[in-house]
Design an enzyme around this catalytic site. Structure first.
Site, PDB file in Angstrom:
ATOM      1  N   CYS A  44     -52.497  96.291 -24.078  1.00  0.00           N
ATOM      2  CA  CYS A  44     -51.653  95.226 -24.605  1.00  0.00           C
ATOM      3  C   CYS A  44     -51.055  95.594 -25.955  1.00  0.00           C
ATOM      4  CB  CYS A  44     -52.447  93.936 -24.716  1.00  0.00           C
ATOM      5  SG  CYS A  44     -51.446  92.543 -25.303  1.00  0.00           S
ATOM      6  N   TYR A 179     -43.468  91.981 -12.490  1.00  0.00           N
ATOM      7  CA  TYR A 179     -43.050  91.536 -13.815  1.00  0.00           C
ATOM      8  C   TYR A 179     -42.621  92.695 -14.705  1.00  0.00           C
ATOM      9  CZ  TYR A 179     -47.613  92.881 -15.814  1.00  0.00           C
ATOM     10  OH  TYR A 179     -48.720  93.580 -16.240  1.00  0.00           O
ATOM     11  N   GLU A 183     -38.889  92.877 -16.269  1.00  0.00           N
ATOM     12  CA  GLU A 183     -38.777  92.830 -17.721  1.00  0.00           C
ATOM     13  C   GLU A 183     -37.989  94.024 -18.252  1.00  0.00           C
ATOM     14  OE1 GLU A 183     -42.802  90.263 -18.777  1.00  0.00           O
ATOM     15  OE2 GLU A 183     -42.923  92.442 -18.702  1.00  0.00           O
TER      16      GLU A 183
END
Length: 450
Positions: A44, A179, A183
């Site tokens: 992340c 996703y 994105e």
């Protein structure tokens, strides 16, 4: 906490979940160590949602600068400087990495900056050969981007490398329909690239509500993003000029691209950790199998986060890390509730959703109703953009308890976080309706749906 071991807890993987588990266990009085063979912060912080969201912010300026003229601003012709954004993003990543390191140090968690493997139920071995023991071992190694096994696949890159490009390619091909694919399709398009998204299936974002994902597809096509559906890859070849020839099954001519980004999924990062050798059971995809308390088939070994392949979201890994530490070291048995987890896609425009989709409600509920608001945001009206937002509420048929909220439009993820609390609390459509609208906002549509 037996003193016969070097540590009470040894964590492998210093991502968001591993760091949370480490510091909370240490706060409960455990002697904790953590091993990380790359950089503290995990997917992340280092190569995932944080740097990607910063690129999303950067990409938004492309449309914002255009729109500003309609709002009276004399905006000159602007030139986008990719190296400036790239380097600023990487500098922010480095700053956050330092903060994560400080968190471990402040909580007296010992950091081993090298790879660790499990060599026994209570033993790990570091890359330098050092053997250490722990009463409990926690696996928090996350997931890794998948690259398909086909000729020339190595000519593409993954989301791990995308943040380090020398320049924005002129033509970008993105493999996948999830996703990450959507994105980066939006990001590269706003940066001026010609983007084609290639999907072996017939739809994008298959876990999201059909109406919402169809709206994103419609908007993306209008913006000029290309899509190829039912298009399995055959092989990739490098042309003499350095570009790529992407051969798709059933297509007579190859797709030309300067960059191929693999965004076809992420697999649990469990390979080579020695888990199966000590008796830890793995799923067919390499997922570490755990029970409701994050415990593996070996009682002293636990696992949290993406490596378990339950829900691959950073906040879920953090919540699992907290629950693990509180349960094992804090005397507070805690289990994570996986119902009504909100999620978002930071596409252009973004998507956000929580709870059941309409197809799930159709399968699971005896009866249900849907309410929608299909509108053109005020900013888009003055800016001369025809792009429309769509909010959708799904309720249980008899009680009208809200079981799902799905949105596409500017700031949808920011709005949904608060609305997700209402869904989690089991509020009804009537309670939404009884709430006076906050005008003029986009979020007021949540209490005006019919």
């Amino acid at each position: 906490m037996a003193e016969s071991y070097d540590y009470d807890l040894f964590v492998i993987g210093a991502g968001s979940g591993g760091v949370r588990a480490s510091r909370v266990a240490a706060a409960h009085g455990a002697r904790v160590a953590i091993a990380e063979d790359h950089r503290v912060g995990g997917t992340c912080v280092i190569r995932g949602c944080v740097p990607k969201k910063l690129l999303v912010y950067g990409a938004h300026f492309a449309e914002d600068l255009q729109d500003a003229r309609r709002f009276g601003w004399d905006v000159p012709k602007c030139r986008f400087d990719w190296p400036a954004l790239r380097d600023n993003v990487l500098a922010e990543v480095e700053r956050l990495e330092g903060i994560y390191g400080e968190i471990l140090e402040r909580n007296e968690v010992e950091l081993h900056e090298q790879r660790a493997t499990v060599t026994g139920p209570n033993e790990v071995t570091l890359a330098d050969g050092t053997r250490l023991t722990a009463g409990t071992i926690l696996i928090a190694t996350g997931a890794w981007p998948m690259v398909p096994d086909l000729p020339g696949a190595e000519l593409g890159i993954t989301s791990n490398e995308v943040f380090h490009l020398d320049a924005v390619p002129r033509r970008v091909a993105i493999a996948g329909g999830g996703y990450i694919a959507n994105e980066f399709a939006g990001i590269f398009h706003e940066f001026g690239a010609e983007v084609t998204l290639i999907n072996r299936g017939d739809r994008i974002l298959r876990h999201y509500d059909e109406q919402i994902r169809d709206r994103l597809l419609q908007i993306s096509l209008t913006k000029g993003i290309g899509f190829k559906f039912n298009a399995p890859f055959e092989r990739i070849e490098k042309a003499e000029d350095g570009s790529l020839d992407i051969h798709l099954k059933g297509s007579p001519d190859p797709l030309k691209a300067d960059l191929l980004l693999w965004a076809v999924g992420r697999q649990p990062n469990s390979r080579g950790l020695g888990l199966e050798e000590v008796g830890v059971k793995l799923g067919k995809d390499g997922a570490v199998l755990v029970d409701e308390d994050n415990q593996t088939s070996v009682p002293s070994i636990y696992a949290i986060g993406d490596v378990t392949n339950r829900v691959q979201l950073t906040p879920v890994a953090i919540r699992e890390g907290q629950a693990f530490a509180d349960s094992v070291f804090g005397g507070k048995p805690t289990r994570v509730d996986y119902e009504n987890i909100p999620s978002a896609v930071f596409s252009h425009p973004p998507i956000a959703g929580v709870g059941m989709t309409e197809s799930e409600a159709r399968d699971k509920l005896g009866s249900y109703k849907t309410y929608t608001s299909d509108f053109r945001p005020m900013k888009n009206v003055l800016a001369g953009r025809n792009e429309r937002s769509l909010y959708k509420m799904i309720v249980e048929g008899e009680t009208e308890r809200v079981v799902g909220l799905h949105m596409i439009g500017p700031d949808a993820p920011e709005i949904l976080q608060a609305a997700a609390v209402a869904v989690k609390a089991g509020l009804t459509k009537a309670q939404f309706d009884d709430t006076i609208a906050l005008h003029p906002t986009m979020s007021e549509e949540l209490v005006l749906m019919r």
